[in-house]
Design an enzyme around this catalytic site. Structure first.
Site, PDB file in Angstrom:
ATOM      1  N   CYS A   1       5.920  -7.451   5.698  1.00 41.84           N
ATOM      2  CA  CYS A   1       6.018  -8.902   5.867  1.00 41.84           C
ATOM      3  C   CYS A   1       7.246  -9.173   6.739  1.00 41.84           C
ATOM      4  O   CYS A   1       7.881  -8.248   7.245  1.00 41.84           O
ATOM      5  CB  CYS A   1       6.095  -9.625   4.533  1.00 41.84           C
ATOM      6  SG  CYS A   1       7.652  -9.394   3.635  1.00 41.84           S
ATOM      7  N   ASP A   2       7.598 -10.427   6.905  1.00 39.13           N
ATOM      8  CA  ASP A   2       8.691 -10.758   7.817  1.00 39.13           C
ATOM      9  C   ASP A   2      10.023 -10.216   7.337  1.00 39.13           C
ATOM     10  O   ASP A   2      10.797  -9.660   8.109  1.00 39.13           O
ATOM     11  CB  ASP A   2       8.777 -12.271   7.985  1.00 39.13           C
ATOM     12  CG  ASP A   2       9.831 -12.677   9.000  1.00 39.13           C
ATOM     13  OD1 ASP A   2       9.750 -12.210  10.140  1.00 39.13           O
ATOM     14  OD2 ASP A   2      10.735 -13.449   8.654  1.00 39.13           O
TER      15      ASP A   2
END
Length: 454
Positions: free
Chosen positions: A371-372
């Site tokens: 994910c980020d």
């Protein structure tokens, strides 16, 4: 453009997020022992200032330098940041975010120039002195040149903030914050922008509203509750679990796909965010440090002694406003079964993969969920996927990483569809499985089935 903004935002938040535990430690000491705290103690309150002025900016600078050039970059970045810290009594977070990466970048360039030109036996001497001399020069440069610039930037920001507060316009920040969150810029906004502003405000007032602008779980809670009642298909069935993960676990990314399923609901979370900021503004409530993750538990743990009523009310009001608007949108919109959207997204992704000839044999010795930020949603996804794989006889532990930190030898990457292009750029040889919903059990089942078949 979106990918570039995400990368820059990820870089900013990457300097703060590894040090969140220290921010929390500082927040606990502040909440307990300052004059207005729960257990006022003049001796222990003496810890607050040095941690805020020196420890936290130094850690941020070290993390920034390390992101550029590992430990060596971090060390030079930390030394460079001491110059901006020594030049002012204010906590210099902006200066640390500048000097840390600058120190890492410059020592990396110097090492590349010296590579192959160091006489045998002089490696340690030259490496230590090159880093030491650069650190000293950057500290001097930071004190004389960067620190005045940072003070000027801070003064401008304070003026803008005071204008917004004085004219009752601070709630308008939600018009930018909420859409940016859905683009997975939530960590960048919270830790790259609001945390430095909040720490400066805490130094003056003992609390800050900035820690609540992005972290307030109310807007997402209202949206998810509306999906629980008025949603359709998989969106409705998965929403109750998402409520728990979002509100108690603090993983806000869990509600972003629900917004993307029906973009009109963005109006609901914007209105909810504005309502929450408005309540905190009129009640003068705030937190003593960053709440990360944005869980109601973390928020109440970092709440200033005089702000519990305002903070709780801001969460409730934000949730109610978001729920009511989401209810109207979901009830009267012309969208069909949300399940169709999820299946269509997966089908399009599969067709693209097949068209590009990606139906190849996959080694499953190294699977990553990305994910980020590499913490909240990816950690949850990795745990879920690991369990499903093992239940199907595939004994692999799925690791979780930030999208830009995924090991280059990774064979399989699972990530949200909005981050697929960044994953491809970082690991062009990996097989990528996009998902549309972090709660999407069917999507995980499809991934497991494909891995079994291949």
């Amino acid at each position: 453009m979106k990918e570039s903004v995400q990368k820059f935002g990820r870089f900013l938040s990457g300097m703060v997020m590894p040090n969140i535990a220290v921010f929390i430690a500082w927040g606990i000491i502040t909440a307990l022992f300052i004059a207005d705290g729960w257990l006022p103690n003049e001796t222990l309150a003496g810890i607050v200032g040095p941690m805020q002025r020196f420890l936290l900016p130094t850690l941020i600078a070290y993390s920034g330098g390390k992101m550029i050039y590992d430990t060596r970059g971090g060390i030079v970045g930390a030394a460079a940041a001491m110059g901006v810290m020594a030049g002012t009594e204010d906590p210099m977070f902006i200066g640390a975010m500048i000097m840390g990466p600058l120190g890492g970048y410059l020592i990396k360039k110097i090492d590349s120039v010296l590579e192959g030109h160091i006489p045998a036996g002089f490696e340690m001497l030259i490496n230590n002195f090159s880093a030491g001399i650069l650190g000293a020069l950057l500290a001097i440069f930071g004190c004389l040149a960067i620190e005045p610039v940072c003070v000027g930037i801070k003064d401008v920001m304070v003026t803008c903030v005071n204008y917004l507060v004085g004219h009752g316009l601070l709630p308008l920040t939600s018009i930018l914050v909420e859409p940016a969150k859905v683009l997975f810029l939530n960590n960048a906004i919270n830790h790259g922008v609001f945390t430095p502003l909040g720490m400066d405000q805490v130094a003056e007032a003992g609390k800050s509203i900035f820690f609540l602008i992005e972290a307030n779980p109310g807007p997402g809670l209202g949206l998810l509750l509306a999906y629980c009642i008025f949603g359709k298909g998989s969106a409705k069935s998965s929403a109750p679990g998402a409520v728990i993960i979002h509100f108690l676990g603090g993983i806000h990314e869990i509600y972003f796909p629900y917004v993307l399923m029906n973009p009109l609901t963005l109006l609901a979370v914007i209105a909810g965010g504005m309502s929450g900021v408005f309540v905190n503004s009129i009640m003068g409530s705030g937190l003593v440090s960053a709440a990360s993750p944005g869980s109601i538990i973390a928020i109440l743990g970092m709440c200033a002694k005089d702000s519990y009523l305002g903070v709780i009310l801001s969460v409730i009001v934000a949730a109610v406003v978001s729920f009511l608007i989401s209810m109207v949108i979901l009830k009267f919109s012309n969208k069909g079964d949300d399940m169709d959207l999820e299946e269509a997204s997966a089908a399009v992704s599969n067709m693209k993969s097949e068209a590009k000839g990606k139906a190849k044999t996959i080694s499953v010795s190294k699977i990553v969920f990305a994910c980020d930020a590499g913490m909240g949603s990816s950690a949850m996804g990795a745990t879920t996927l690991t369990k499903k794989l093992k239940a199907n006889g595939i004994n692999v532990d799925v690791k979780h990483f930030a999208i830009d930190d995924v090991p280059m030898d990774t064979e399989v990457i699972v990530t949200h569809q909005s981050l697929v292009e960044r994953a491809k750029d970082h690991c062009p040889n990996a097989t990528i499985f996009p998902i549309t919903n972090f709660m999407g059990g069917k999507e995980y089942d499809d991934i497991v089935e494909k891995l079994k078949n291949q």
